[in-house]
Design a protein around this motif. Structure first.
Motif, PDB file in Angstrom:
ATOM      1  N   VAL A 110      14.197  44.608 -62.266  1.00  0.00           N
ATOM      2  CA  VAL A 110      15.122  43.562 -61.823  1.00  0.00           C
ATOM      3  C   VAL A 110      16.493  44.134 -61.445  1.00  0.00           C
ATOM      4  O   VAL A 110      17.119  43.661 -60.501  1.00  0.00           O
ATOM      5  CB  VAL A 110      15.227  42.429 -62.878  1.00  0.00           C
ATOM      6  CG1 VAL A 110      15.989  42.867 -64.103  1.00  0.00           C
ATOM      7  CG2 VAL A 110      15.848  41.190 -62.279  1.00  0.00           C
ATOM      8  N   GLN A 111      16.943  45.171 -62.142  1.00  0.00           N
ATOM      9  CA  GLN A 111      18.247  45.768 -61.810  1.00  0.00           C
ATOM     10  C   GLN A 111      18.220  46.352 -60.392  1.00  0.00           C
ATOM     11  O   GLN A 111      19.170  46.168 -59.625  1.00  0.00           O
ATOM     12  CB  GLN A 111      18.621  46.884 -62.801  1.00  0.00           C
ATOM     13  CG  GLN A 111      18.771  46.430 -64.223  1.00  0.00           C
ATOM     14  CD  GLN A 111      17.440  46.450 -64.980  1.00  0.00           C
ATOM     15  OE1 GLN A 111      16.381  46.720 -64.423  1.00  0.00           O
ATOM     16  NE2 GLN A 111      17.508  46.127 -66.262  1.00  0.00           N
ATOM     17  N   HIS A 112      17.136  47.045 -60.036  1.00  0.00           N
ATOM     18  CA  HIS A 112      17.027  47.619 -58.692  1.00  0.00           C
ATOM     19  C   HIS A 112      16.839  46.522 -57.652  1.00  0.00           C
ATOM     20  O   HIS A 112      17.385  46.603 -56.546  1.00  0.00           O
ATOM     21  CB  HIS A 112      15.867  48.602 -58.613  1.00  0.00           C
ATOM     22  CG  HIS A 112      16.075  49.838 -59.417  1.00  0.00           C
ATOM     23  ND1 HIS A 112      15.046  50.513 -60.009  1.00  0.00           N
ATOM     24  CD2 HIS A 112      17.200  50.519 -59.754  1.00  0.00           C
ATOM     25  CE1 HIS A 112      15.516  51.545 -60.663  1.00  0.00           C
ATOM     26  NE2 HIS A 112      16.828  51.580 -60.531  1.00  0.00           N
TER      27      HIS A 112
ATOM     28  N   ALA B 286      20.274  45.004 -57.027  1.00  0.00           N
ATOM     29  CA  ALA B 286      21.197  45.918 -56.360  1.00  0.00           C
ATOM     30  C   ALA B 286      20.756  46.227 -54.930  1.00  0.00           C
ATOM     31  O   ALA B 286      21.600  46.470 -54.061  1.00  0.00           O
ATOM     32  CB  ALA B 286      21.314  47.211 -57.160  1.00  0.00           C
ATOM     33  N   ARG B 287      19.441  46.228 -54.684  1.00  0.00           N
ATOM     34  CA  ARG B 287      18.925  46.611 -53.366  1.00  0.00           C
ATOM     35  C   ARG B 287      18.053  45.502 -52.790  1.00  0.00           C
ATOM     36  O   ARG B 287      16.952  45.751 -52.303  1.00  0.00           O
ATOM     37  CB  ARG B 287      18.136  47.907 -53.502  1.00  0.00           C
ATOM     38  CG  ARG B 287      18.998  49.017 -54.063  1.00  0.00           C
ATOM     39  CD  ARG B 287      18.310  50.320 -54.339  1.00  0.00           C
ATOM     40  NE  ARG B 287      16.943  50.466 -53.926  1.00  0.00           N
ATOM     41  CZ  ARG B 287      16.074  51.280 -54.516  1.00  0.00           C
ATOM     42  NH1 ARG B 287      16.439  52.012 -55.527  1.00  0.00           N
ATOM     43  NH2 ARG B 287      14.841  51.370 -54.079  1.00  0.00           N
ATOM     44  N   PHE B 288      18.564  44.277 -52.818  1.00  0.00           N
ATOM     45  CA  PHE B 288      17.770  43.135 -52.378  1.00  0.00           C
ATOM     46  C   PHE B 288      17.342  43.251 -50.916  1.00  0.00           C
ATOM     47  O   PHE B 288      16.227  42.895 -50.565  1.00  0.00           O
ATOM     48  CB  PHE B 288      18.522  41.819 -52.606  1.00  0.00           C
ATOM     49  CG  PHE B 288      17.679  40.620 -52.283  1.00  0.00           C
ATOM     50  CD1 PHE B 288      16.672  40.219 -53.139  1.00  0.00           C
ATOM     51  CD2 PHE B 288      17.870  39.914 -51.105  1.00  0.00           C
ATOM     52  CE1 PHE B 288      15.872  39.127 -52.846  1.00  0.00           C
ATOM     53  CE2 PHE B 288      17.070  38.812 -50.792  1.00  0.00           C
ATOM     54  CZ  PHE B 288      16.074  38.429 -51.669  1.00  0.00           C
ATOM     55  N   SER B 289      18.204  43.751 -50.059  1.00  0.00           N
ATOM     56  CA  SER B 289      17.859  43.909 -48.638  1.00  0.00           C
ATOM     57  C   SER B 289      16.667  44.849 -48.481  1.00  0.00           C
ATOM     58  O   SER B 289      15.763  44.590 -47.684  1.00  0.00           O
ATOM     59  CB  SER B 289      19.038  44.446 -47.840  1.00  0.00           C
ATOM     60  OG  SER B 289      20.050  43.482 -47.787  1.00  0.00           O
TER      61      SER B 289
ATOM     62  N   PRO C 174       3.443  41.846 -50.464  1.00  0.00           N
ATOM     63  CA  PRO C 174       4.046  41.370 -51.717  1.00  0.00           C
ATOM     64  C   PRO C 174       4.677  42.487 -52.543  1.00  0.00           C
ATOM     65  O   PRO C 174       4.158  43.594 -52.617  1.00  0.00           O
ATOM     66  CB  PRO C 174       2.865  40.754 -52.465  1.00  0.00           C
ATOM     67  CG  PRO C 174       1.882  40.401 -51.411  1.00  0.00           C
ATOM     68  CD  PRO C 174       2.040  41.438 -50.343  1.00  0.00           C
ATOM     69  N   GLN C 175       5.804  42.154 -53.158  1.00  0.00           N
ATOM     70  CA  GLN C 175       6.538  43.080 -54.018  1.00  0.00           C
ATOM     71  C   GLN C 175       6.738  42.412 -55.383  1.00  0.00           C
ATOM     72  O   GLN C 175       7.136  41.258 -55.459  1.00  0.00           O
ATOM     73  CB  GLN C 175       7.912  43.409 -53.417  1.00  0.00           C
ATOM     74  CG  GLN C 175       7.858  43.993 -52.024  1.00  0.00           C
ATOM     75  CD  GLN C 175       7.276  45.386 -51.988  1.00  0.00           C
ATOM     76  OE1 GLN C 175       7.699  46.257 -52.730  1.00  0.00           O
ATOM     77  NE2 GLN C 175       6.277  45.579 -51.144  1.00  0.00           N
ATOM     78  N   VAL C 176       6.477  43.157 -56.452  1.00  0.00           N
ATOM     79  CA  VAL C 176       6.578  42.627 -57.811  1.00  0.00           C
ATOM     80  C   VAL C 176       7.933  43.002 -58.389  1.00  0.00           C
ATOM     81  O   VAL C 176       8.397  44.131 -58.240  1.00  0.00           O
ATOM     82  CB  VAL C 176       5.449  43.197 -58.703  1.00  0.00           C
ATOM     83  CG1 VAL C 176       5.596  42.726 -60.136  1.00  0.00           C
ATOM     84  CG2 VAL C 176       4.094  42.808 -58.145  1.00  0.00           C
ATOM     85  N   VAL C 177       8.562  42.054 -59.076  1.00  0.00           N
ATOM     86  CA  VAL C 177       9.819  42.299 -59.789  1.00  0.00           C
ATOM     87  C   VAL C 177       9.509  42.216 -61.273  1.00  0.00           C
ATOM     88  O   VAL C 177       8.883  41.267 -61.741  1.00  0.00           O
ATOM     89  CB  VAL C 177      10.901  41.267 -59.397  1.00  0.00           C
ATOM     90  CG1 VAL C 177      12.181  41.512 -60.168  1.00  0.00           C
ATOM     91  CG2 VAL C 177      11.160  41.306 -57.897  1.00  0.00           C
TER      92      VAL C 177
ATOM     93  N   ALA D 199      10.934  45.698 -47.524  1.00  0.00           N
ATOM     94  CA  ALA D 199       9.643  46.217 -48.010  1.00  0.00           C
ATOM     95  C   ALA D 199       8.612  45.096 -48.069  1.00  0.00           C
ATOM     96  O   ALA D 199       7.440  45.301 -47.745  1.00  0.00           O
ATOM     97  CB  ALA D 199       9.820  46.858 -49.384  1.00  0.00           C
ATOM     98  N   CYS D 200       9.036  43.917 -48.451  1.00  0.00           N
ATOM     99  CA  CYS D 200       8.137  42.762 -48.514  1.00  0.00           C
ATOM    100  C   CYS D 200       7.607  42.434 -47.122  1.00  0.00           C
ATOM    101  O   CYS D 200       6.404  42.220 -46.943  1.00  0.00           O
ATOM    102  CB  CYS D 200       8.869  41.571 -49.116  1.00  0.00           C
ATOM    103  SG  CYS D 200       7.922  40.061 -49.093  1.00  0.00           S
ATOM    104  N   GLN D 201       8.469  42.408 -46.142  1.00  0.00           N
ATOM    105  CA  GLN D 201       8.050  42.080 -44.782  1.00  0.00           C
ATOM    106  C   GLN D 201       7.208  43.192 -44.167  1.00  0.00           C
ATOM    107  O   GLN D 201       6.307  42.924 -43.389  1.00  0.00           O
ATOM    108  CB  GLN D 201       9.269  41.794 -43.913  1.00  0.00           C
ATOM    109  CG  GLN D 201       9.953  40.508 -44.310  1.00  0.00           C
ATOM    110  CD  GLN D 201      11.225  40.252 -43.517  1.00  0.00           C
ATOM    111  OE1 GLN D 201      11.888  41.183 -43.069  1.00  0.00           O
ATOM    112  NE2 GLN D 201      11.557  38.984 -43.368  1.00  0.00           N
TER     113      GLN D 201
END
Length: 84
Positions: free
Chosen positions: A6-8, A11-14, A25-28, A19-21
């Motif tokens: 969750v911290q990453h 901090a790196r939501f963009s 799917p990306q897991v948090v 990566a999701c697009q």
């Protein structure tokens, strides 16, 4: 699927969104436990449509639940009759 702490992810939501697009799917994860999944919008729409059957599918289903749709009669209260 890539797991993002969750911290990453914060901090790196963009990067997470890109990566999701690009990859799907990306897991948090939070404290090492999977907490959420970010999925592309097209996949989300497909999942939503698959989870909600159409009226036609409901009517043609072999396990129709029509007996559950009929309400019991006589359970309601009646209004008193007022003499004119």
């Amino acid at each position: 699927m890539t797991v993002w702490p969750v911290q990453h992810a914060k901090a790196r939501f963009s990067e997470l969104l890109d990566a999701c697009q690009r990859e799907g799917p990306q897991v948090v994860s939070r404290r090492g436990t999977e907490a959420a999944v970010l999925v592309p919008i097209e996949q989300w729409h497909r999942l939503q449509a698959a989870a909600r059957p159409s009226l036609k599918q409901l009517l043609l289903a072999s396990d129709a639940r029509s007996e559950e749709l009929v309400l019991a009669r006589g359970g309601g209260r009646r209004r008193p009759v007022v003499e004119l």
